[in-house]
Write a protein that holds these residues in place. Structure first.
Motif, short mmCIF file in Angstrom:
data_model
loop_
_atom_site.label_atom_id
_atom_site.label_comp_id
_atom_site.label_asym_id
_atom_site.label_seq_id
_atom_site.Cartn_x
_atom_site.Cartn_y
_atom_site.Cartn_z
N TRP A 117 -14.60 -32.09 33.58
CA TRP A 117 -15.11 -31.99 32.39
C TRP A 117 -16.07 -30.68 32.47
CZ3 TRP A 117 -14.76 -35.30 28.22
CH2 TRP A 117 -14.04 -36.30 28.37
N GLY A 118 -15.94 -29.95 31.30
CA GLY A 118 -16.65 -28.95 31.05
C GLY A 118 -18.01 -29.05 30.79
N GLN A 119 -19.07 -28.11 30.59
CA GLN A 119 -20.45 -28.36 30.50
C GLN A 119 -20.68 -28.68 28.92
OE1 GLN A 119 -18.91 -25.34 30.73
NE2 GLN A 119 -20.12 -24.16 29.22
N GLY A 120 -19.91 -28.23 28.06
CA GLY A 120 -19.84 -28.33 26.50
C GLY A 120 -20.56 -27.12 26.09
N THR A 121 -19.89 -26.85 24.87
CA THR A 121 -20.44 -25.88 24.06
C THR A 121 -20.89 -26.45 22.53
OG1 THR A 121 -19.61 -23.61 22.97
CG2 THR A 121 -17.91 -25.22 22.79
N GLN A 122 -21.89 -25.86 21.96
CA GLN A 122 -22.53 -26.55 20.68
C GLN A 122 -21.81 -25.82 19.76
OE1 GLN A 122 -25.17 -28.74 20.21
NE2 GLN A 122 -24.43 -28.59 18.17
N VAL A 123 -21.30 -26.57 18.64
CA VAL A 123 -20.81 -26.28 17.45
C VAL A 123 -21.71 -26.99 16.36
CG1 VAL A 123 -19.02 -26.48 15.72
CG2 VAL A 123 -18.38 -25.94 17.99
N THR A 124 -22.41 -25.97 15.52
CA THR A 124 -23.09 -26.42 14.46
C THR A 124 -22.53 -26.04 13.04
OG1 THR A 124 -25.18 -26.31 15.86
CG2 THR A 124 -25.58 -26.32 13.38
N VAL A 125 -22.32 -26.82 12.11
CA VAL A 125 -21.77 -26.57 10.84
C VAL A 125 -22.85 -26.94 9.79
CG1 VAL A 125 -20.10 -26.92 9.09
CG2 VAL A 125 -19.44 -27.21 11.67
N SER A 126 -23.41 -25.72 8.88
CA SER A 126 -24.34 -26.02 8.18
C SER A 126 -23.63 -26.33 6.73
CB SER A 126 -25.50 -24.42 8.18
OG SER A 126 -24.35 -23.60 7.57
N SER A 127 -24.41 -27.00 5.68
CA SER A 127 -23.80 -27.35 4.53
C SER A 127 -24.42 -26.51 3.30
CB SER A 127 -24.49 -28.65 4.02
OG SER A 127 -25.93 -28.74 3.96
#
Length: 127
Positions: A117-127
């Motif tokens: 597994w990778g360490q992860g990357t944050q995705v944030t979607v604003s409304s």
């Protein structure tokens, strides 16, 4: 030592797009299916998309079908996740993962079927 390094996450408005990348080193990339998972705060890590070693078959969670596309470049040891028409509910940390088994016929969808597994990357979607 096997390493999976994700990139491409960020903040985007609803309806926008992002392309995630995951570069793999330390194993023969072209032999293994790859997958993307995501984990939102307070929730279990869930399957998003997967692709077989040869790119012949892909699978997607119902929540992302028609909006997300998984692909891979075996010459670059990289798997991608193109995310279009993003929604606030897509907000999560996204992880790439490499299969436990070589040349699986169908792309795996369960966490237990992935070894690295990778360490992860944050995705944030604003409304």
């Amino acid at each position: 030592q096997v390493q999976l390094i994700e990139s491409g996450g960020g903040l985007v408005q609803a309806g926008g797009s992002l392309r995630l990348s995951c570069a793999v080193s330390g194993r023969i990339f072209r032999r293994y299916a790859m997958g993307w998972f995501r984990q939102a705060p307070g929730k279990e890590r869930e399957f998003v998309a997967s692709i077989t070693a040869s790119s012949s078959t892909t699978d997607y969670a119902d929540s992302v079908k028609g909006r997300f596309t998984i692909s891979r470049d075996n010459a670059k040891n990289t798997v991608y996740l193109q995310m279009n028409s993003l929604k606030p509910e897509d907000t999560a940390v996204y992880y790439c993962a490499s299969d436990t088994t070589v040349y699986r016929n169908l792309p795996p969808t369960r966490k237990s079927e992935y070894e690295y597994w990778g360490q992860g990357t944050q995705v944030t979607v604003s409304s």
